[in-house]
Write a protein that holds these residues in place. Structure first.
Motif, PDB file in Angstrom:
ATOM      1  N   LEU A 185      28.613-101.824  64.202  1.00 42.71           N
ATOM      2  CA  LEU A 185      27.431-101.966  64.338  1.00 42.71           C
ATOM      3  C   LEU A 185      26.870-101.113  65.479  1.00 42.71           C
ATOM      4  N   ALA A 186      27.901-100.790  66.344  1.00 39.26           N
ATOM      5  CA  ALA A 186      27.615 -99.750  67.487  1.00 39.26           C
ATOM      6  C   ALA A 186      27.684 -98.272  66.871  1.00 39.26           C
ATOM      7  N   ILE A 187      28.526 -98.110  66.066  1.00 40.36           N
ATOM      8  CA  ILE A 187      28.799 -96.858  65.373  1.00 40.36           C
ATOM      9  C   ILE A 187      27.355 -96.602  64.541  1.00 40.36           C
ATOM     10  N   ILE A 188      26.973 -97.545  63.905  1.00 40.12           N
ATOM     11  CA  ILE A 188      25.753 -97.215  63.055  1.00 40.12           C
ATOM     12  C   ILE A 188      24.414 -96.921  63.628  1.00 40.12           C
ATOM     13  N   LEU A 189      24.449 -97.826  64.930  1.00 44.93           N
ATOM     14  CA  LEU A 189      23.044 -97.709  65.760  1.00 44.93           C
ATOM     15  C   LEU A 189      23.072 -96.263  66.411  1.00 44.93           C
ATOM     16  N   PHE A 202      16.652 -96.779  58.623  1.00 36.58           N
ATOM     17  CA  PHE A 202      15.626 -97.291  59.340  1.00 36.58           C
ATOM     18  C   PHE A 202      15.446 -98.687  59.036  1.00 36.58           C
ATOM     19  N   TYR A 203      15.577 -99.265  58.030  1.00 32.37           N
ATOM     20  CA  TYR A 203      15.431-100.739  57.530  1.00 32.37           C
ATOM     21  C   TYR A 203      16.476-101.526  58.375  1.00 32.37           C
ATOM     22  N   PHE A 204      17.676-100.851  58.370  1.00 30.87           N
ATOM     23  CA  PHE A 204      18.817-101.767  59.049  1.00 30.87           C
ATOM     24  C   PHE A 204      18.572-101.919  60.309  1.00 30.87           C
ATOM     25  N   ALA A 205      18.273-100.834  61.009  1.00 32.65           N
ATOM     26  CA  ALA A 205      18.052-100.709  62.663  1.00 32.65           C
ATOM     27  C   ALA A 205      17.011-101.746  62.949  1.00 32.65           C
ATOM     28  N   VAL A 251      17.701-105.738  64.785  1.00 29.06           N
ATOM     29  CA  VAL A 251      17.177-105.847  66.241  1.00 29.06           C
ATOM     30  C   VAL A 251      17.205-107.261  66.953  1.00 29.06           C
ATOM     31  N   ARG A 252      16.641-108.122  66.013  1.00 31.57           N
ATOM     32  CA  ARG A 252      16.474-109.785  66.439  1.00 31.57           C
ATOM     33  C   ARG A 252      18.015-110.341  66.682  1.00 31.57           C
ATOM     34  N   ASN A 253      19.039-109.875  66.220  1.00 28.55           N
ATOM     35  CA  ASN A 253      20.499-110.233  66.362  1.00 28.55           C
ATOM     36  C   ASN A 253      21.243-109.609  67.147  1.00 28.55           C
ATOM     37  N   LEU A 254      20.723-108.613  68.007  1.00 29.79           N
ATOM     38  CA  LEU A 254      21.615-107.623  68.679  1.00 29.79           C
ATOM     39  C   LEU A 254      21.938-108.359  70.010  1.00 29.79           C
TER      40      LEU A 254
END
Length: 231
Positions: free
Chosen positions: A92-96, A139-142, A146-149
């Motif tokens: 997740l960190a890599i993707i963000l 974009f949609y993924f990010a 967000v609400r689960n980060l």
């Protein structure tokens, strides 16, 4: 001053090489932690992994995704996945981080091409909308995740949002100083422009139903912004 010539076709041509190289960019940015020596193998598999993540996340969410889900969707065995990332949190960190880099570098690149504030504003707004069209899964993924980060991840996403809004705000302030844009709360205006940009990829179904192509949407946004901002 001439109208902005930036349309979606032009944007894709200028961005084509960068977009195609995203899996490679991910590898090069994280090769110190990825235990894969052959770059081509790593890049090919990262493309499969990212595509699988976005596909699964759009249906059930990233946090509900299991490593077995990712293995099955990507066609890469569980054992072969772990050299790329040790945990879902690391993935997740890599993707963000890649998403942040992609957006900010693209907006700054297009913004630097023009000196006049109005033209700079036009290409920056359009580039964001066109990038979200071209790279919609990112974009949609990010936005949806967000609400689960966790706190640190959420702060990183907020920082990216603030940085992209600052690019717009700086252009508006430059325009006011040069007598192109009227005085106002430029930070608030930048936030509202950002909302219009997000509307395109978050509620795409509305514009598909209305048969509105991305160029028409970008021009409409720009027309509204110019009428509000210009002196």
């Amino acid at each position: 001053m001439p109208e902005s010539s930036l349309d979606y076709t032009t944007f894709k041509k200028k961005y084509a090489t960068r977009g195609a190289d995203i899996p490679q960019q991910v590898y090069l940015a994280n090769q110190d932690t990825m235990r894969i020596k052959k770059e081509k193998t790593a890049v090919d598999n990262l493309e499969k992994i990212l595509s699988a993540v976005f596909s699964i996340s759009s249906k059930k969410g990233f946090h509900a995704m299991t490593m077995r889900d990712l293995s099955q969707k990507s066609g890469i065995s569980l054992g072969a996945l772990y050299p790329y990332f040790e945990s879902k949190d690391q993935l997740l960190a890599i993707i963000l981080e890649q998403g942040r880099s992609m957006v900010c570098e693209t907006l700054e690149m297009f913004s630097r091409e023009h000196a006049h504030p109005l033209e700079k504003l036009r290409v920056t707004i359009k580039a964001h909308i066109f990038l979200s069209e071209l790279m919609r899964p990112w974009f949609y993924f990010a936005f949806m995740e967000v609400r689960n980060l966790k706190a640190a991840e959420f702060e990183a996403v907020k920082a990216m949002e603030e940085r992209t809004q600052k690019i717009l705000c700086d252009i508006l302030e430059q325009g006011e100083a040069e007598g192109v844009f009227r005085a106002g709360n430029h930070a608030l205006t930048a936030s509202m422009i950002k909302a219009l940009q997000q509307e395109w990829y978050l509620k795409r179904w509305k514009y598909t139903k209305q048969q509105v192509p991305v160029d028409q949407y970008a021009e409409q946004v720009m027309e509204m912004v110019e009428k509000y901002c210009c002196c």
